[in-house]
Write a protein that holds these residues in place. Structure first.
Motif, short mmCIF file in Angstrom:
data_model
loop_
_atom_site.label_atom_id
_atom_site.label_comp_id
_atom_site.label_asym_id
_atom_site.label_seq_id
_atom_site.Cartn_x
_atom_site.Cartn_y
_atom_site.Cartn_z
N GLN A 52 15.96 51.88 -14.42
CA GLN A 52 15.56 52.77 -15.49
C GLN A 52 16.55 53.90 -15.71
O GLN A 52 16.41 54.67 -16.65
CB GLN A 52 14.16 53.35 -15.19
N ILE A 53 17.52 54.04 -14.85
CA ILE A 53 18.53 55.08 -15.05
C ILE A 53 19.74 54.46 -15.74
O ILE A 53 19.93 53.24 -15.75
CB ILE A 53 18.94 55.72 -13.72
N ALA A 54 20.55 55.32 -16.33
CA ALA A 54 21.78 54.86 -16.99
C ALA A 54 22.94 55.04 -16.01
O ALA A 54 23.02 56.03 -15.29
CB ALA A 54 22.02 55.66 -18.26
N VAL A 55 23.85 54.07 -15.99
CA VAL A 55 24.98 54.12 -15.07
C VAL A 55 26.27 53.76 -15.81
O VAL A 55 26.25 53.16 -16.88
CB VAL A 55 24.78 53.15 -13.88
N ALA B 94 34.76 47.29 -7.54
CA ALA B 94 33.89 47.89 -8.54
C ALA B 94 33.18 49.11 -7.98
O ALA B 94 32.91 49.18 -6.77
CB ALA B 94 32.87 46.87 -9.03
N ALA B 95 32.88 50.06 -8.86
CA ALA B 95 32.13 51.24 -8.47
C ALA B 95 31.12 51.56 -9.57
O ALA B 95 31.35 51.28 -10.74
CB ALA B 95 33.06 52.43 -8.26
N VAL B 96 29.99 52.15 -9.16
CA VAL B 96 28.94 52.55 -10.09
C VAL B 96 28.54 53.98 -9.80
O VAL B 96 28.40 54.38 -8.64
CB VAL B 96 27.70 51.64 -9.96
N MET B 97 28.38 54.78 -10.86
CA MET B 97 27.86 56.13 -10.72
C MET B 97 26.84 56.41 -11.82
O MET B 97 26.85 55.74 -12.86
CB MET B 97 28.99 57.17 -10.74
N ASP C 142 20.84 50.78 -16.21
CA ASP C 142 21.29 50.32 -17.53
C ASP C 142 22.77 50.67 -17.68
O ASP C 142 23.14 51.85 -17.70
CB ASP C 142 20.46 51.01 -18.60
N VAL C 143 23.62 49.66 -17.78
CA VAL C 143 25.07 49.88 -17.79
C VAL C 143 25.51 50.35 -19.18
O VAL C 143 25.48 49.59 -20.15
CB VAL C 143 25.83 48.59 -17.40
N LEU C 144 25.92 51.62 -19.27
CA LEU C 144 26.36 52.18 -20.55
C LEU C 144 27.76 51.71 -20.91
O LEU C 144 28.04 51.42 -22.07
CB LEU C 144 26.35 53.71 -20.48
N ALA C 145 28.65 51.66 -19.93
CA ALA C 145 30.04 51.27 -20.17
C ALA C 145 30.68 50.92 -18.84
O ALA C 145 30.25 51.39 -17.78
CB ALA C 145 30.82 52.38 -20.86
N LEU D 299 32.78 40.66 -19.83
CA LEU D 299 31.89 41.78 -20.08
C LEU D 299 31.60 41.94 -21.57
O LEU D 299 30.47 42.21 -21.97
CB LEU D 299 32.49 43.07 -19.52
N GLY D 300 32.64 41.76 -22.39
CA GLY D 300 32.45 41.87 -23.83
C GLY D 300 31.48 40.83 -24.37
O GLY D 300 30.63 41.13 -25.21
N VAL D 301 31.62 39.59 -23.87
CA VAL D 301 30.71 38.52 -24.30
C VAL D 301 29.28 38.85 -23.93
O VAL D 301 28.33 38.49 -24.65
CB VAL D 301 31.14 37.17 -23.66
N ASN D 302 29.09 39.58 -22.82
CA ASN D 302 27.75 39.95 -22.37
C ASN D 302 27.31 41.31 -22.90
O ASN D 302 26.43 41.95 -22.33
CB ASN D 302 27.70 39.92 -20.84
N GLU D 303 27.95 41.73 -24.00
CA GLU D 303 27.57 42.94 -24.73
C GLU D 303 27.63 44.20 -23.89
O GLU D 303 26.81 45.11 -24.01
CB GLU D 303 26.16 42.77 -25.33
N VAL D 304 28.63 44.26 -23.02
CA VAL D 304 28.89 45.46 -22.24
C VAL D 304 30.07 46.18 -22.86
O VAL D 304 31.11 45.57 -23.14
CB VAL D 304 29.21 45.12 -20.76
#
Length: 210
Positions: A4-7, A20-23, A54-57, A74-79
């Motif tokens: 439910q948070i944006a990352v 890879a890293a996520v924040m 939720d992956v913003l970018a 990633l582009g094909v998967n609408e990221v």
């Protein structure tokens, strides 16, 4: 599951693996992990990022090189994909190389808008032409190197060989060498040089004149 948070994510790309890293959106480091540079690795990487929210970018380093296939996936998967510059090499030498740190640093750049490059496209006719031009440049370079090597061998060859080949235009030279029958006595310098100079196979005459 924190879906439910944006990352925001980033990927420090390499030949065999991607780091890879996520924040989250206030800059807190959530996780870092590496994935192989395979189709399955790309799928696992995206699934892993989405586990954190939720992956913003996603920032991808080297979208024209090591990161090209991942950027396409990633582009094909609408990221939303952002092309991120690699860290300064001088700074890397001073402070040391750390893939997780690089990934987090680039993710921060994406989050706060310091990185906003558009990913390089690697599809369609542009990519086809690029690939053909790259192969052609390589072929021309190899051809030039081979011809230069042949002429260097001719300069130091025994007189019998040198005088027959010296001064010939390239297409005549290659045709002459393709027709040669050097013999089998490699202890003989003349035979040895002729063997070295003979092409593995004759070239089509239409290409010899180019």
């Amino acid at each position: 599951m924190a879906d439910q948070i944006a990352v925001v994510g980033n990927v420090d790309t390499h030949l065999d693996f991607h780091q890879a890293a996520v924040m989250d959106t206030i800059g807190r480091h959530l996780a870092t992990a590496s994935f192989p540079t395979t189709p399955d690795g790309g799928r696992r990487l995206l699934e892993w990022m989405r586990l954190h929210g939720d992956v913003l970018a996603v920032g991808v380093e080297g979208t024209g090189g090591y990161g090209s296939e991942l950027a396409r996936f990633l582009g094909v998967n609408e990221v939303s994909v952002v092309d991120v510059d690699r860290p300064d090499r001088k700074a890397r030498r001073v402070h040391g190389k750390s893939d997780p740190v690089d990934a987090y640093t680039a993710a921060t750049a994406v989050l706060f808008g310091r990185a906003h490059g558009r990913p390089k496209t690697r599809d369609g006719i542009v990519e086809a032409v690029r690939s053909l031009r790259m192969v052609r440049r390589s072929a021309v370079k190899s051809r030039t190197q081979t011809i230069n090597q042949i002429r260097t061998l001719i300069v130091s060859a025994p007189a019998e060989v040198r005088e027959r080949l010296r001064g010939l235009p390239t297409y005549q030279l290659i045709a002459q060498l393709a027709r040669s029958r050097p013999g089998a006595d490699l202890a003989n310098p003349t035979c040895a040089v002729r063997t070295l100079l003979r092409p593995a196979g004759p070239l089509p005459s239409s290409r010899l004149r180019k």
